[in-house]
Design a protein around this motif. Sequence first.
Motif, short mmCIF file in Angstrom:
data_model
loop_
_atom_site.label_atom_id
_atom_site.label_comp_id
_atom_site.label_asym_id
_atom_site.label_seq_id
_atom_site.Cartn_x
_atom_site.Cartn_y
_atom_site.Cartn_z
N LYS A 108 105.92 39.23 30.35
CA LYS A 108 105.53 37.77 29.67
C LYS A 108 106.90 37.39 29.32
O LYS A 108 107.52 37.78 28.92
CB LYS A 108 104.66 37.98 28.72
CG LYS A 108 104.32 36.62 27.66
CD LYS A 108 105.15 36.21 26.84
CE LYS A 108 104.85 34.93 25.78
NZ LYS A 108 105.82 34.84 24.73
N ASP A 146 101.70 35.67 23.97
CA ASP A 146 101.89 37.16 23.76
C ASP A 146 100.49 37.82 23.89
O ASP A 146 100.65 38.94 24.38
CB ASP A 146 102.38 37.38 22.45
CG ASP A 146 103.85 36.67 22.19
OD1 ASP A 146 104.67 36.89 23.13
OD2 ASP A 146 104.22 36.46 21.19
N THR A 170 107.77 36.14 13.76
CA THR A 170 107.03 35.50 14.97
C THR A 170 107.61 35.89 16.20
O THR A 170 107.07 35.25 17.08
CB THR A 170 107.30 33.96 14.67
OG1 THR A 170 108.61 33.67 14.54
CG2 THR A 170 106.52 33.65 13.61
N VAL A 171 108.41 36.81 16.44
CA VAL A 171 108.93 36.97 17.58
C VAL A 171 107.68 37.86 18.66
O VAL A 171 107.81 37.55 19.83
CB VAL A 171 110.23 38.03 17.56
CG1 VAL A 171 109.55 39.42 17.13
CG2 VAL A 171 110.70 38.57 19.08
N GLY A 174 101.95 30.65 19.62
CA GLY A 174 102.51 31.97 19.98
C GLY A 174 101.65 32.84 20.84
O GLY A 174 101.71 33.87 21.17
MG MG Z 1 106.53 33.45 20.95
#
Ligand code: MG
Length: 439
Positions: free
Chosen positions: A7, A188, A243-244, A185
Amino acid sequence: MSAIVTKFGGTSLADAEKFKQVAEIIKADPDRRYVVVSAPGKRFKGDFKITDMFYLCYEKAVSGENIDVLFDEISGRYREIISELGLSISVDRELDRIRNGMYNMTGRDYAASRGEYLNAIILSAYLGYDFIDAREVVFFNNDGSFNAEYTNDVMSARLKRHERAVFPGFYGAMPNGTIKTFSRGGSDITGSIVARAANARLYENWTDVSGFLMADPRIVDNPKVINTITYRELRELSYMGATVLHEDSIFPVQIAGIPINIKNTDRPEDRGTMIVAETPDYDTKNVITGIAGRKGFTAINISKDLMNVEVGFGRKVLGVLEKKNISFEHLPSGIDTMSVIVKSAEISGKLDYVLNGIQQEVCPDSISVEDDIALIAVVGRAMVKSKGTAAKVFKAIAEANINVKMIDQGSDELNIIIGIEDKDFEIAQRAIYSEFIKD
Ligand code: MG
Ligand code: ADP
Ligand code: ASP
């Protein structure tokens, strides 16, 4: 051949140069057969993410404003990528359809999802891989929750027909076929869903940092990379602001026991972080795995003499929140006191109702509200095996002259959570980090 699912996040696909780097990474290992993409992110400081531009475009269209300039800017970014990659494809028809969708109010989620949709079309053409639209393989239930098992059945059957494919992340379809996105986000999560369906041996999540770091690099200078972290630790840290990786992205791979490897697109040779179910090794020297934090919480402090013997007190208080569909984050309590910590954004506009409701339900002696609370989580699987971790956290906080408003430790001793004032957020994280990490 066992597949690797990759991803790539927004910064990894922000322009044509980045696309070339990404293609090189994918082609370097023939097992990298399934690719999930985000929408183009920021190319430089001050630039805009395409997803944010699509959201803005939709808001403008809904309020009757002209979207031409903004939409042309979005279109320009995709056209530039296509031309700089030397591709012969055109996305003009798709862009026209999307522009019409904005005016026809096809939905905010539809608008936001087009960022990944277009990016996946372009990358699939560049790689010579098939394009699979997420709306055909990722499904939500009528209540908006993710339909994991149906998705897995449809997606695994579909993958059997494609040796190599690119998927847009972030969205799927509602039972009536309309588009719905995960929360921000969420690409992911799509990566993790594809990894499970492909029974992949590895889910690689490529981003702009060399792994999951022990603290937010925007707050702590040059934090160390975490070599190995468990799914549960990761969820604690992601939920609390790291937030990774999206906090829900562990669920699909966890079911299948597939490890995640966070990697840096700019430094593919770096090992990155491995995220696994369990690991025998832990950092005996540093004890903690990482620190993360979030601002924007509200505490409702309730006190009443003899609260401790009033059976059902907590249930009545939480029942008031439930009626307004507000979830609580923490519930620290004393003999005659109880605090409910909630996200300020969730209680906004409902506070009066909640306070009146609590007043009527439990007749407290006093009730007060504190805004601007920040929570910091100190997380580590080694904490349960070592003594003095809490003492070290509080020593660091005290020496930084910060007032602690709340303390909570998870029953599995995986984390210690402290509540402080928003203004102390950054200083507290730096102080805790340097207390634990000495070199
Ligand atoms: Mg992200
Ligand atoms: P992508 O667009 O690749 O999905 P994100 O912006 O979602 O990337 O996540 C990567 C960013 O997360 C990093 O650039 C960093 O600023 C931020 N971040 C916050 N906490 C951490 C952490 N503990 N470790 C690594 N990165 C973090
Ligand atoms: N593009 C979406 C966002 O900005 C999803 C993602 O990047 O994962 O939130």
